[in-house]
Write a protein that holds these residues in place. Structure first.
Motif, PDB file in Angstrom:
ATOM      1  N   ILE A  39       0.847  -1.202   0.000  1.00 22.85           N
ATOM      2  CA  ILE A  39       0.000   0.000   0.000  1.00 22.85           C
ATOM      3  C   ILE A  39       0.883   1.252   0.000  1.00 22.85           C
ATOM      4  N   GLU A  40       0.542   2.190  -0.893  1.00 19.63           N
ATOM      5  CA  GLU A  40       1.298   3.446  -0.961  1.00 19.63           C
ATOM      6  C   GLU A  40       0.430   4.624  -0.531  1.00 19.63           C
ATOM      7  N   LYS A  41      -0.852   4.539  -0.900  1.00 17.86           N
ATOM      8  CA  LYS A  41      -1.790   5.604  -0.521  1.00 17.86           C
ATOM      9  C   LYS A  41      -3.203   5.058  -0.439  1.00 17.86           C
ATOM     10  N   ARG A  42      -4.089   5.854   0.113  1.00 14.40           N
ATOM     11  CA  ARG A  42      -5.486   5.463   0.241  1.00 14.40           C
ATOM     12  C   ARG A  42      -6.341   6.713   0.131  1.00 14.40           C
ATOM     13  N   ARG A  43      -7.620   6.517  -0.249  1.00 11.85           N
ATOM     14  CA  ARG A  43      -8.580   7.630  -0.251  1.00 11.85           C
ATOM     15  C   ARG A  43      -9.306   7.648   1.086  1.00 11.85           C
ATOM     16  N   VAL A  44      -9.555   8.860   1.585  1.00 16.33           N
ATOM     17  CA  VAL A  44     -10.225   9.004   2.876  1.00 16.33           C
ATOM     18  C   VAL A  44     -11.442   9.910   2.691  1.00 16.33           C
ATOM     19  N   LEU A 156      -3.840   0.316   7.056  1.00 14.19           N
ATOM     20  CA  LEU A 156      -4.224  -0.712   6.070  1.00 14.19           C
ATOM     21  C   LEU A 156      -5.441  -0.345   5.230  1.00 14.19           C
ATOM     22  N   PHE A 157      -6.256   0.618   5.711  1.00 13.90           N
ATOM     23  CA  PHE A 157      -7.580   0.765   5.118  1.00 13.90           C
ATOM     24  C   PHE A 157      -7.778   2.047   4.317  1.00 13.90           C
ATOM     25  N   GLY A 158      -8.730   1.994   3.382  1.00 17.68           N
ATOM     26  CA  GLY A 158      -9.107   3.150   2.580  1.00 17.68           C
ATOM     27  C   GLY A 158     -10.592   3.088   2.280  1.00 17.68           C
ATOM     28  N   ASP A 159     -11.114   4.137   1.649  1.00 17.56           N
ATOM     29  CA  ASP A 159     -12.550   4.223   1.354  1.00 17.56           C
ATOM     30  C   ASP A 159     -12.789   4.169  -0.153  1.00 17.56           C
ATOM     31  N   ARG A 272      -1.798  -0.819  -4.135  1.00 21.41           N
ATOM     32  CA  ARG A 272      -0.913   0.346  -4.027  1.00 21.41           C
ATOM     33  C   ARG A 272      -1.689   1.656  -3.873  1.00 21.41           C
ATOM     34  N   ASP A 273      -2.703   1.844  -4.714  1.00 25.65           N
ATOM     35  CA  ASP A 273      -3.384   3.143  -4.734  1.00 25.65           C
ATOM     36  C   ASP A 273      -4.619   3.221  -3.832  1.00 25.65           C
ATOM     37  N   HIS A 274      -5.231   2.065  -3.512  1.00 26.35           N
ATOM     38  CA  HIS A 274      -6.530   2.100  -2.812  1.00 26.35           C
ATOM     39  C   HIS A 274      -6.475   1.625  -1.381  1.00 26.35           C
ATOM     40  N   ALA A 275      -5.400   0.924  -0.980  1.00 24.44           N
ATOM     41  CA  ALA A 275      -5.353   0.200   0.297  1.00 24.44           C
ATOM     42  C   ALA A 275      -6.525  -0.780   0.360  1.00 24.44           C
ATOM     43  N   ASN A 276      -6.920  -1.172   1.562  1.00 21.89           N
ATOM     44  CA  ASN A 276      -7.976  -2.174   1.719  1.00 21.89           C
ATOM     45  C   ASN A 276      -9.329  -1.466   1.843  1.00 21.89           C
ATOM     46  N   THR A 277     -10.138  -1.563   0.794  1.00 23.38           N
ATOM     47  CA  THR A 277     -11.457  -0.918   0.812  1.00 23.38           C
ATOM     48  C   THR A 277     -12.563  -1.939   1.078  1.00 23.38           C
TER      49      THR A 277
END
Ligand code: ACO
Length: 319
Positions: A39-44, A156-159, A272-277
Motif C-alpha cells: 500500500i502506498e496511498k489510500r482515499r479518505v 491498512l484501510f481506505g474508502d 498500491r493506490d486504494h489500500a484495503n477498501t
C-alpha cells in the motif's frame, strides 16, 4: 438464463493520504507499510461523506454510463460493513437518491467478502424472482471505523465504492458461472481475529485485528474456496484469465501464489493506490483493469475474498 455483469462504475473520495502523510502523525514509515502490504496511498472520505454517499456517486455514474432508466431497476443490494446508520439501510438511501422507486433494497454485511456474497444472492434472486436488473453496490468507509492512533490497523484501510449493473440474459455464453460461500464463526475467529465491537462497546469501538492470523487464514481459506469452486465446475486455473482477489494486502496474494502454486501473472493487484477498501476492493480492481484494457469482455474471472467472521468465498464470472 444467466446473470451477467453488464457494466461497472466506481467512485473514490477526493482526499488522498499517502504513507508519508501517515508517518507525520504516527510512528510509522512508507518503507514499513509498503514492504509489508504493497500500500502506498489510500482515499479518505470527508467527515460528512458517508458510505451511502459513495454508493450514490457510483450508482449515478453507472446510470449515466448505461442510460438505464432507474425505474427499470428491480432490486438494489448494498454490500457494506460501514453503513451510515443501524437502520434504515444504505440501500434505501441509494434507492431514493437515484429515483429507483420500483426497486426493493437491502444491505448485506459479509465484511470483505461482501461483493462475492452479494453476487451469489443477486444471481439467486434474479432467477427465483424473475428479475431483469439488479444494482449491486459495494460502498465502504472503513477509515471512519479505525483508531487513527493504532498504527497496526489504520494504515491498512481506505474508502471507496463500486457499482455493478447485473442483468438477466438469455446469452448462456457469459455471466455468473458459479459462486461458493463459506463461514466459520468459531469463537476465536468471531472475537479476536478481526472485528469491530459496534454496540458491544457503546458504539465507540474500533477495528481490531490479529494481523498474522488474518494473513494465514486469508491464504488457507481463499485457496480452499478457489480449489473447490474450480473442481466443482470441472475447471482448472488454466480456464481462468484473471484472479481478482480482495485487495487487502499484496504480500498475502504473493504468498498465496508462492505457497499454493497459483500463477502470480494472473492475479490482479491494486493495493498500491486504494489500500484495503473491504468489499469495494474487487469492483474497484475490476473497473481499473477494464479501463486499462487488461481485463476484457469475454475473459473468465475468478473473484475470491476473505473477511471478518470469518467469511469467505469465490465466484467465477465470464464477462
Ligand atoms: N509501522 C511501523 N511499525 C509497525 C506498524 C506500522 N504501521 N504496525 C506495526 N508495527 C510494528 C509492531 O508494533 C511490531 O513492533 P514490535 O516488534 O516492536 O512489537 C512490529 O511492527 C511487527 O509487528 P507484527 O504485527 O508482527 O508485523 P507483521 O510482520 O506481522 O506485519 C501486518 C503486520 C502487515 C499487519 C501483517 O500481519 C499482515 O499483513 N497481516 C494481514 C492483515 C491484513 O491485511 N488485514 C487487512 C484486513 S483483513 C482483510 O481484509 C481480509
Amino acid at each position: 438464463m444467466k446473470t451477467i455483469i453488464s457494466d461497472i462504475a466506481t467512485y473514490l473520495p477526493s482526499k488522498i493520504v499517502t504513507n508519508d502523510d501517515l508517518s507525520k502523525i504516527l510512528d510509522t514509515s512508507h518503507e514499513w507499510i509498503y514492504t509489508r502490504t504493497g500500500i502506498e496511498k489510500r482515499r479518505v472520505s470527508a467527515e460528512n461523506e458517508l458510505a451511502s454517499d459513495l454508493g450514490i456517486a457510483a450508482s449515478k455514474k453507472i446510470l449515466e454510463q448505461t442510460n438505464l432508466n432507474p425505474l427499470d431497476i428491480d432490486a438494489i443490494i448494498v454490500s457494506t460493513t460501514t453503513a451510515d446508520r443501524r437502520f434504515p439501510s444504505c440501500a434505501c438511501r441509494i434507492q431514493g437518491a437515484i429515483g429507483a422507486s420500483r426497486a426493493f433494497a437491502f444491505d448485506l454485511n459479509a465484511a470483505c467478502a461482501g461483493f462475492i456474497y452479494c453476487l451469489a444472492v443477486a444471481d439467486s434472486i434474479m432467477k427465483s424472482m424473475n428479475l431483469k436488473n439488479i444494482l449491486l453496490v459495494a460502498a465502504e468507509t472503513l477509515t471512519k471505523f479505525v483508531d487513527w492512533t493504532d498504527r497496526s490497523t489504520c494504515v491498512l484501510f481506505g474508502d471507496g465504492a463500486g457499482a455493478a449493473l447485473l442483468k438477466a440474459s438469455n446469452d448462456e455464453s457469459k455471466g455468473i458461472i458459479a459462486t461458493k460461500l463459506y463461514c466459520d464463526g468459531e469463537e476465536e475467529k468471531y472475537n479476536s481475529i478481526l472485528s469491530h465491537s459496534g454496540s458491544q462497546n457503546g458504539n465507540r469501538g474500533y477495528t481490531t485485528m490479529a494481523g498474522r492470523a488474518v494473513f494465514k487464514y486469508a491464504i488457507e481459506d481463499m485457496t480452499l474456496s478457489i480449489n473447490e469452486i474450480l473442481a466443482e465446475n470441472n475447471m482448472t486455473i488454466n480456464n481462468v484469465d484473471w484472479i481478482i482477489p480482495h485487495q487487502a494486502n499484496r504480500r498475502i496474494l504473493e504468498s498465496m501464489c508462492k505457497l499454493k502454486g497459483f500463477p502470480i501473472g494472473k492475479v490482479i493487484i491494486t493495493t498500491r493506490d486504494h489500500a484495503n477498501t473491504s468489499s469495494a476492493s474487487i469492483p474497484l480492481a475490476l473497473k481499473e483493469k477494464m479501463d486499462e484494457g487488461q481485463v476484457k469482455q469475454g475473459d473468465t474471472l475468478l473473484f475470491t475474498a476473505l473477511g471478518a467472521g470469518l467469511v469467505w468465498g469465490s465466484a467465477i464470472v465470464k464477462l
